[in-house]
Design an enzyme around this catalytic site. Sequence first.
Site, PDB file in Angstrom:
ATOM      1  N   ILE A 166       0.694  -1.233   0.124  1.00 17.96           N
ATOM      2  CA  ILE A 166       0.036  -0.014   0.222  1.00 17.96           C
ATOM      3  C   ILE A 166       0.663   1.251  -0.128  1.00 17.96           C
ATOM      4  O   ILE A 166       1.617   1.476   0.928  1.00 17.96           O
ATOM      5  CB  ILE A 166      -1.028   0.030   1.288  1.00 17.96           C
ATOM      6  CG1 ILE A 166      -1.807  -1.291   1.195  1.00 17.96           C
ATOM      7  CG2 ILE A 166      -1.865   1.306   1.159  1.00 17.96           C
ATOM      8  CD1 ILE A 166      -2.694  -1.331   0.333  1.00 17.96           C
ATOM      9  N   LYS A 167       0.743   2.029  -1.097  1.00 15.92           N
ATOM     10  CA  LYS A 167       1.404   3.307  -1.126  1.00 15.92           C
ATOM     11  C   LYS A 167       0.754   4.477  -0.194  1.00 15.92           C
ATOM     12  O   LYS A 167      -0.332   4.852  -0.702  1.00 15.92           O
ATOM     13  CB  LYS A 167       1.809   3.567  -2.560  1.00 15.92           C
ATOM     14  CG  LYS A 167       2.500   2.791  -3.483  1.00 15.92           C
ATOM     15  CD  LYS A 167       2.556   3.131  -4.839  1.00 15.92           C
ATOM     16  CE  LYS A 167       3.398   4.579  -5.144  1.00 15.92           C
ATOM     17  NZ  LYS A 167       3.575   4.904  -6.210  1.00 15.92           N
TER      18      LYS A 167
END
Length: 226
Positions: free
Chosen positions: A86-87
């Site tokens: 997850i960025k």
Amino acid sequence: MKYLIDTANLEMITKCNDLLPIAGVTSNPSIIKKEGKIDFFAHFRKIRQIIGSEKAIHIQILAQDSEGIIREAHKILDNVDKNVYIKVPVTPQGLKAVQLLKKENIGVTATAIYNKTQGFLAMEAGADFIAPYYNRMENLDIDAADTVASFANMINAYGYETQIIAASFKNMAQVNTALACGAQLVTMAPDILLSALAVPSIKKAVDDFDDDWKKIFGNSSICDMK
């Protein structure tokens, strides 16, 4: 040293995955915009099918508050797969979310990094990866090479498990400098990576080898040799 491609284009991902030793795919909303209004989760499931389970996918959230970031992260993981990184942009709320996500053992890439403090805090928050924006830093008259090197030095000095995914490049010279400064990974538009292999001198060398062979052996190939 690993190469990732920053795209959501299925055709280009298929091409690069077939030809090049890429380690995965990264994306953000600006990259996704280039593909139009896609079926978001189905699209990324197709990317997973193309690259396989051993390579990484990094998907960026949109929420700007920690609670929203957590919700979006779980939505992505539930609808693509549990191995997605997850960025999360490195803001105060983003750093809070990084710490909460890591308590759940969720993979996190801290992104939108423009300065050393952001990177240092993301390391301390437990991010798996940090993504400094190389070309964007240079555009702001920030020494991008020194910034990447500082991250690498801190990782080595204090034993952080965080790795550097240098991002935001305009050419391969920047990419190679980032790697030389200690980035373990780089991500870029596929065209930048492919352009390094399309130098006219390379083709000329290959053509010269072919011509020299034919002058001796004609149209016979190595496989025709006895």
